[in-house]
Design a protein around this motif. Sequence first.
Motif, PDB file in Angstrom:
ATOM      1  N   HIS A  53       0.833  -1.149   0.065  1.00 53.29           N
ATOM      2  CA  HIS A  53      -0.003  -0.070  -0.104  1.00 53.29           C
ATOM      3  C   HIS A  53       1.047   1.168   0.313  1.00 53.29           C
ATOM      4  N   ALA A  54       1.957   1.203  -0.270  1.00 50.08           N
ATOM      5  CA  ALA A  54       2.859   2.496  -0.708  1.00 50.08           C
ATOM      6  C   ALA A  54       2.671   3.249  -2.056  1.00 50.08           C
ATOM      7  N   THR A  55       2.008   2.405  -2.912  1.00 47.78           N
ATOM      8  CA  THR A  55       1.624   3.162  -4.040  1.00 47.78           C
ATOM      9  C   THR A  55       0.169   2.660  -4.646  1.00 47.78           C
ATOM     10  N   LEU A  56      -0.376   3.720  -5.299  1.00 49.65           N
ATOM     11  CA  LEU A  56      -1.941   3.453  -5.686  1.00 49.65           C
ATOM     12  C   LEU A  56      -2.114   2.155  -6.321  1.00 49.65           C
ATOM     13  N   ALA A  57      -1.279   1.368  -6.757  1.00 53.42           N
ATOM     14  CA  ALA A  57      -1.039   0.206  -7.586  1.00 53.42           C
ATOM     15  C   ALA A  57      -1.703  -0.779  -6.565  1.00 53.42           C
ATOM     16  N   GLY A  58      -1.284  -0.920  -5.284  1.00 54.31           N
ATOM     17  CA  GLY A  58      -1.460  -1.764  -4.179  1.00 54.31           C
ATOM     18  C   GLY A  58      -3.223  -1.623  -4.016  1.00 54.31           C
ATOM     19  N   TYR A  59      -3.506  -0.519  -3.996  1.00 55.18           N
ATOM     20  CA  TYR A  59      -5.062  -0.201  -3.866  1.00 55.18           C
ATOM     21  C   TYR A  59      -5.790  -0.512  -4.883  1.00 55.18           C
ATOM     22  N   ALA A  60      -5.213  -0.639  -6.213  1.00 54.23           N
ATOM     23  CA  ALA A  60      -5.800  -1.024  -7.410  1.00 54.23           C
ATOM     24  C   ALA A  60      -6.021  -2.572  -7.339  1.00 54.23           C
ATOM     25  N   ASP A  61      -4.958  -3.337  -6.841  1.00 52.97           N
ATOM     26  CA  ASP A  61      -4.880  -4.522  -6.850  1.00 52.97           C
ATOM     27  C   ASP A  61      -5.982  -5.073  -5.801  1.00 52.97           C
ATOM     28  N   ASP A  62      -6.308  -4.301  -4.703  1.00 51.17           N
ATOM     29  CA  ASP A  62      -7.255  -4.617  -3.881  1.00 51.17           C
ATOM     30  C   ASP A  62      -8.649  -4.343  -4.325  1.00 51.17           C
ATOM     31  N   VAL A  63      -8.776  -3.496  -5.292  1.00 50.08           N
ATOM     32  CA  VAL A  63     -10.088  -3.443  -5.872  1.00 50.08           C
ATOM     33  C   VAL A  63     -10.334  -4.493  -6.806  1.00 50.08           C
ATOM     34  N   LEU A  64      -9.435  -4.948  -7.702  1.00 54.49           N
ATOM     35  CA  LEU A  64      -9.563  -6.050  -8.383  1.00 54.49           C
ATOM     36  C   LEU A  64      -9.961  -7.472  -7.617  1.00 54.49           C
ATOM     37  N   ASP A  65      -9.398  -7.326  -6.625  1.00 52.76           N
ATOM     38  CA  ASP A  65      -9.602  -8.565  -5.541  1.00 52.76           C
ATOM     39  C   ASP A  65     -11.216  -8.670  -5.282  1.00 52.76           C
ATOM     40  N   VAL A  66     -11.691  -7.480  -5.010  1.00 54.10           N
ATOM     41  CA  VAL A  66     -12.952  -7.590  -4.601  1.00 54.10           C
ATOM     42  C   VAL A  66     -13.984  -7.737  -5.628  1.00 54.10           C
ATOM     43  N   LEU A  67     -13.572  -7.171  -6.860  1.00 53.15           N
ATOM     44  CA  LEU A  67     -14.607  -7.521  -8.072  1.00 53.15           C
ATOM     45  C   LEU A  67     -14.411  -8.925  -8.465  1.00 53.15           C
ATOM     46  N   ARG A  68     -13.232  -9.591  -8.345  1.00 51.96           N
ATOM     47  CA  ARG A  68     -13.155 -10.948  -8.535  1.00 51.96           C
ATOM     48  C   ARG A  68     -13.932 -11.817  -7.607  1.00 51.96           C
ATOM     49  N   ASP A  69     -13.733 -11.416  -6.210  1.00 57.43           N
ATOM     50  CA  ASP A  69     -14.261 -12.465  -5.203  1.00 57.43           C
ATOM     51  C   ASP A  69     -15.852 -12.208  -5.337  1.00 57.43           C
ATOM     52  N   LEU A  70     -16.459 -11.037  -5.681  1.00 55.17           N
ATOM     53  CA  LEU A  70     -17.859 -10.916  -5.879  1.00 55.17           C
ATOM     54  C   LEU A  70     -18.329 -11.614  -7.299  1.00 55.17           C
ATOM     55  N   GLY A  71     -17.603 -11.560  -8.117  1.00 51.93           N
ATOM     56  CA  GLY A  71     -18.054 -12.229  -9.205  1.00 51.93           C
ATOM     57  C   GLY A  71     -19.073 -11.050 -10.200  1.00 51.93           C
ATOM     58  N   LEU A  72     -19.037 -10.084  -9.901  1.00 56.66           N
ATOM     59  CA  LEU A  72     -19.711  -9.070 -10.567  1.00 56.66           C
ATOM     60  C   LEU A  72     -19.094  -8.228 -11.630  1.00 56.66           C
ATOM     61  N   GLY A  73     -19.909  -8.202 -12.739  1.00 58.32           N
ATOM     62  CA  GLY A  73     -18.986  -7.207 -13.578  1.00 58.32           C
ATOM     63  C   GLY A  73     -19.426  -7.374 -15.160  1.00 58.32           C
ATOM     64  N   PRO A  74     -19.077  -6.903 -16.084  1.00 61.69           N
ATOM     65  CA  PRO A  74     -18.288  -5.499 -15.948  1.00 61.69           C
ATOM     66  C   PRO A  74     -19.171  -4.551 -15.096  1.00 61.69           C
ATOM     67  N   VAL A  75     -18.315  -3.733 -14.373  1.00 67.29           N
ATOM     68  CA  VAL A  75     -19.205  -2.935 -13.478  1.00 67.29           C
ATOM     69  C   VAL A  75     -18.843  -1.236 -13.986  1.00 67.29           C
ATOM     70  N   THR A  76     -19.732  -0.283 -13.409  1.00 72.11           N
ATOM     71  CA  THR A  76     -19.381   1.146 -13.323  1.00 72.11           C
ATOM     72  C   THR A  76     -18.742   1.438 -12.121  1.00 72.11           C
ATOM     73  N   PHE A  77     -17.457   1.850 -12.222  1.00 73.53           N
ATOM     74  CA  PHE A  77     -16.529   2.270 -10.820  1.00 73.53           C
ATOM     75  C   PHE A  77     -16.639   3.725 -10.871  1.00 73.53           C
ATOM     76  N   VAL A  78     -17.001   3.920  -9.670  1.00 72.96           N
ATOM     77  CA  VAL A  78     -17.123   5.515  -9.434  1.00 72.96           C
ATOM     78  C   VAL A  78     -15.940   5.746  -8.178  1.00 72.96           C
ATOM     79  N   GLY A  79     -14.877   6.268  -8.524  1.00 71.69           N
ATOM     80  CA  GLY A  79     -13.984   6.846  -7.840  1.00 71.69           C
ATOM     81  C   GLY A  79     -13.896   8.215  -7.491  1.00 71.69           C
TER      82      GLY A  79
END
Length: 267
Positions: A67-93
């Motif tokens: 979590h020293a860079t935003l890339a780590g947080y982006a990986d977390d987002v991908l983990d969430v989407l894949r875990d839920l099995g939902l998509g493609p999504v509209t992502f509001v950041g």
Amino acid sequence: MDIRSRNNVTVIGRVDAPVVVLSHGFGCDQNMWRLVAPALAERFRVVLFDHVGAGGSDLSAWSPERHATLAGYADDVLDVLRDLGLGPVTFVGHSVSSMIGVLAAARAPELFAQLVLLTPSPCYIDDDSYRGGFSATDIEELLASLDSNYLGWSQAMAPVIMGNPERPELGAELTNSFCRTDPVIAGSFARATFLSDHRADLAGVTVPTLVLQCSRDAIAPLEVGAFVHAEVPGSTLVTLDATGHCPQLSAPEATAEVIIEFTESGR
């Protein structure tokens, strides 16, 4: 690790509808969406979550390396989407989550139908003709103040970020949100946020994108929104008649309306 517990994932709204994911900014948590989420839930399936280190997330999952860079947080987002099995999504950041969404969509475009970049900034530091809103010295002083007295920094900065001085309850809410965040995690996320430069990543966005900014924003001035719009291919720019960096709190009805219109237009 249980991804849903790690990021304190909440799912509301219509089961049979398109999915909208709401991602909060620095110093906040999913509660910041409470005024727009119900309107979105009437039409969509809405996913809310807390970034690791924020809100009800699992603090033990925070990593100073990941979590020293935003890339780590982006990986977390991908983990969430894949875990839920939902998509493609509209992502509001919101705010820094705009760039987290840009990075995540570049890594796994198949998971994203649309991006909504709410008060985005790809780089906070002025650079030649680019106006990010802050000088390098400004950012150095901001981070030094955060390190030396996080609670004092929160009390001073939150009202500036929120704007709307005639509505002090909004600034107080953001102050309280900042103060609930672990200072070490907050300091790391602040560096990942304010020292990052993701201008070059904007051109790689391949999904329909809405750039949604406020007409008066001390953190992401109009020039920044115009830059993001110009750099993201085929993007749409909408400027709300709103003050501050958090329109989901200061102008929730207008914010929800634009998000709904954009999401439905692409489905």
